[in-house]
Scaffold this active site. Sequence first.
Site, PDB file in Angstrom:
ATOM      1  N   HIS A 144       0.842  -1.195   0.000  1.00 12.79           N
ATOM      2  CA  HIS A 144       0.000   0.000   0.000  1.00 12.79           C
ATOM      3  C   HIS A 144       0.880   1.249   0.000  1.00 12.79           C
ATOM      4  CE1 HIS A 144      -3.420  -2.237   2.371  1.00 12.79           C
ATOM      5  NE2 HIS A 144      -3.451  -2.504   1.075  1.00 12.79           N
ATOM      6  N   GLN A 297      -7.725 -11.739  -4.662  1.00 11.95           N
ATOM      7  CA  GLN A 297      -7.145 -11.268  -3.412  1.00 11.95           C
ATOM      8  C   GLN A 297      -8.009 -11.824  -2.296  1.00 11.95           C
ATOM      9  OE1 GLN A 297      -6.016  -7.039  -1.233  1.00 11.95           O
ATOM     10  NE2 GLN A 297      -7.909  -7.152  -2.384  1.00 11.95           N
TER      11      GLN A 297
END
Length: 556
Positions: A144, A297
């Site tokens: 991220h 995911q």
Amino acid sequence: MKRQKRFEVLAARPVNQDGFVVEWPEVGLIAMGSPSDPVPSIKIEQGRVVELDGIPRAKMDFIDQFIADYAIDVKKAEKAMAMDNLAIARMLVDVNVPREEIIQVAGGLTPAKIVAVLNTMNVVEMMMALQKMRARKTPSNQCHITNVNDNPVLIAADAAEAAMRGFDEMETTVAVVRYAPFNALSMLVGGQVGRGGVLIQCALEEATELQLGMRGITAYAETISVYGTENVFVDGDDTPWSKGFLASAYASRGLKMRFTSGTGSEVQMGYAEGKSMLYLEVRCIMVTKGAGVQGLQNGSVSCIGVPAAVPSGIRAVLAENLCTTMMDLEVASSNDQTFTHSDIRRTARTLMQMLPGTDFICSGYGGIPNYDNMFAGSNWDVDDYDDWNIIQRDLQVDGGLKPVSEEAVIAVRNKAARALQAVYRELGFPAITDEEVEAATYAHGSKDMPPRNVVEDLKAAQEMMSRGVTGLDVVKALAKNGFEDLANNVLGLLKQRVSGDYLHTAAILDKEFNVISAVNNRNDYRGPGTGYRISPERWEEIKNISQAVKPSDFDI
């Protein structure tokens, strides 16, 4: 009551700040083995599934129907379903049984049968199976890159550092929705400074996400959620068919994409129907397979607090990752949102995927400080880089990252900030000052950055979309301002959109923009001496940490 002193000490330990609940099957607070989970069964008539796990076709919900029509190989189903659960589990663990053979068997199984198989396995057996079943031979990692102020200069610098540290994919999102174009642009520029070939995405509502991708600002997407009960799916204004249509929209424009799901989402939304979290997640995985998407995911992701609160919850998370690989899908195996106050517990949760390796061990390692993570915080972040690298070194395991020098990080962060400064200047966006470049070069997080004029930035971000700025405009701006190498890297990403080669399962790009996927880097693990082995060059990279004392440090 007078306390026993050891219990007083234990009560103050970080792990006892976590939340735990007893199993409550009626509302779905059970990770595996709910008494309401269906009994495996299948009936096929004239090449069509007419009963799935005890449910006749007339009573199937739309998830059952989608799985029955698109996710089960009817030619293999009856033979596969007749196999003993333990026999299939032992095939998964047995190094003498090739992955391809198990894929064929798994293609004929129903959701309840898969769950029954996984229920027989402990975590060590699942890890052994995962090492063999992941699609791509070489493990990888994703991070991220966000900050609470949506500061574009800091995003570019953080993306550059993360790419240098070894992440093959990186994802951003926003604090303010209208900042999205600038966040994506910053990631595109910064990521390609760290090394060419890093794939980026901007997690938003799906229409904007697709638009940014079609303009060549982003390269992939994964926040396309699927769910395990019909009521939750409908709450999202979706069906398996609408998600499949969206997937085709991405693929037809050369955008890599995977779905997202995870144990616990149905419990959080109040429609678990009394089923185990794993059973509902297996349904999600089979919807993903039926939609023809290259990967998923999963690993609970943002719902991790729910399975982590019940017995066998982390085991269920590992089981869902394994199931994804059994469906021959790419798996980004979470290790994403923070879920515990205990460093010991978060490490134990991660080792389930780090040791056997997955296509993406984390689908959200925080490449920023925890306070800057707009995905609600990660299980790992920048403060843990040295711990991660030393675990790799301790165990001689490849977790996708590498040690870097302070000097190299300073240089790459500075270059990324200057490159974005040039792009902003060329495209007529609010100026990035030299002060901002300097601050981003040395910053730990957004607390170290001077403020920007948010109103002007938001106007310019909207103008960027209305003007139709594309990735090619970024290439031109970089080339015009002396960043030819970076311009070539961004252009290399755009070329991938034309060839479509990175739409193969588990695809990543190396720094030369060669595609590495389950097609040309297929996992061939068959026991000791096979499958992925750390090369001498990679081992030198992993083991040579700056903290290690060297003979040259001494005058002898």
